[in-house]
Scaffold this active site. Structure first.
Site, PDB file in Angstrom:
ATOM      1  N   TYR A  23     -18.827  36.191  -1.849  1.00 47.56           N
ATOM      2  CA  TYR A  23     -17.601  35.970  -2.618  1.00 47.56           C
ATOM      3  C   TYR A  23     -17.810  35.360  -4.001  1.00 47.56           C
ATOM      4  CZ  TYR A  23     -15.768  36.836   2.050  1.00 47.56           C
ATOM      5  OH  TYR A  23     -15.486  37.406   3.270  1.00 47.56           O
ATOM      6  N   ASN A  75      -4.706  39.423  -2.450  1.00 49.72           N
ATOM      7  CA  ASN A  75      -5.910  39.432  -1.604  1.00 49.72           C
ATOM      8  C   ASN A  75      -5.489  38.839  -0.258  1.00 49.72           C
ATOM      9  OD1 ASN A  75      -8.291  39.190  -0.253  1.00 49.72           O
ATOM     10  ND2 ASN A  75      -9.438  38.313  -1.955  1.00 49.72           N
ATOM     11  N   HIS A  81      -6.883  42.928   7.598  1.00 52.29           N
ATOM     12  CA  HIS A  81      -7.293  43.771   8.722  1.00 52.29           C
ATOM     13  C   HIS A  81      -6.409  43.604   9.951  1.00 52.29           C
ATOM     14  CE1 HIS A  81     -10.594  43.662   5.919  1.00 52.29           C
ATOM     15  NE2 HIS A  81     -10.803  42.382   6.168  1.00 52.29           N
ATOM     16  N   ASP A  88       4.850  44.727   6.254  1.00 52.80           N
ATOM     17  CA  ASP A  88       6.288  44.991   6.335  1.00 52.80           C
ATOM     18  C   ASP A  88       7.057  44.235   5.254  1.00 52.80           C
ATOM     19  OD1 ASP A  88       5.983  46.706   8.457  1.00 52.80           O
ATOM     20  OD2 ASP A  88       6.611  45.270   9.985  1.00 52.80           O
ATOM     21  N   HIS A 101     -10.182  42.627  -3.359  1.00 52.31           N
ATOM     22  CA  HIS A 101     -11.173  41.934  -2.523  1.00 52.31           C
ATOM     23  C   HIS A 101     -12.364  41.555  -3.378  1.00 52.31           C
ATOM     24  CE1 HIS A 101      -8.954  42.885   1.062  1.00 52.31           C
ATOM     25  NE2 HIS A 101      -8.820  44.109   0.602  1.00 52.31           N
ATOM     26  N   SER A 103     -15.403  40.819  -2.220  1.00 58.21           N
ATOM     27  CA  SER A 103     -16.587  41.489  -1.684  1.00 58.21           C
ATOM     28  C   SER A 103     -16.328  42.995  -1.583  1.00 58.21           C
ATOM     29  CB  SER A 103     -16.914  40.915  -0.297  1.00 58.21           C
ATOM     30  OG  SER A 103     -15.871  41.212   0.609  1.00 58.21           O
ATOM     31  N   ARG A 112     -13.767  45.397   8.735  1.00 59.02           N
ATOM     32  CA  ARG A 112     -13.286  45.098   7.370  1.00 59.02           C
ATOM     33  C   ARG A 112     -12.928  46.369   6.610  1.00 59.02           C
ATOM     34  NH1 ARG A 112     -14.272  39.574   6.743  1.00 59.02           N
ATOM     35  NH2 ARG A 112     -16.139  38.962   7.867  1.00 59.02           N
TER      36      ARG A 112
END
Ligand code: DQA
Length: 149
Positions: A23, A75, A81, A88, A101, A103, A112
């Site tokens: 990260y 993010n 996931h 919603d 993201h 990464s 992921r």
């Protein structure tokens, strides 16, 4: 003036110390401060919310709907996931958003590579560490004012 909400999910408050190989070494404050500078230079208002709680993220999306936020840079972190509730909420408020993201999620574990957001996002930026947030901001600026592109 267009307002952009930057919405960050769980564990992103630990950026800088959390798995820097994945990260990066910059903190969330560093990243958001660069975004604020960039947004201000372009005449945009930037709000930032980070939460480790799914319900608080859903509430932040609802609030963005009430406040007339123009775009969201999201993010969802681990909720990427798993969270049908956050998906919603985004569908309910109909605010266009970019999924970011730090990464390169598509090069990581199979779980992921599933996103509950990618198919309803304007686009997904992944793998550019903190710079990805600035790329998302640039993409929004280009949409607001295509002359700049
Ligand atoms: C992340 C990727 C997710 O899989 C992970 O759970 C995160 C961060 C990223 O920015 O690379 O917390 O969203």
């Amino acid at each position: 003036m267009t307002t952009i909400l930057v919405l960050n999910g769980p564990n992103l408050n630990l950026l800088g110390q959390r798995e820097p190989g994945q990260y990066g070494s910059r903190t969330l404050e560093d990243i958001v401060s660069d975004m604020r500078e960039f947004a201000a230079a372009c005449g945009l208002q930037l709000e930032h919310v980070q939460s480790n709680s799914e319900g608080a993220l859903v509430d932040a999306v609802h609030e963005a709907g009430r406040q007339g936020v123009g775009y969201i840079i999201l993010n969802p972190a681990g909720y990427t996931h798993t969270s049908i509730a956050l998906r919603d909420a985004l569908l309910a408020v109909e605010i266009p958003f970019i999924e970011v993201h730090l990464s390169a999620v598509s090069a990581r574990e199979p779980f992921r590579q599933v996103s509950y957001f990618a198919d309803i996002a304007l686009g997904v930026i992944s793998g550019f560490r903190g710079e990805g947030y600035l790329l998302a901001l640039q993409a929004i600026i280009n949409r607001i004012d295509p002359e700049r592109e």
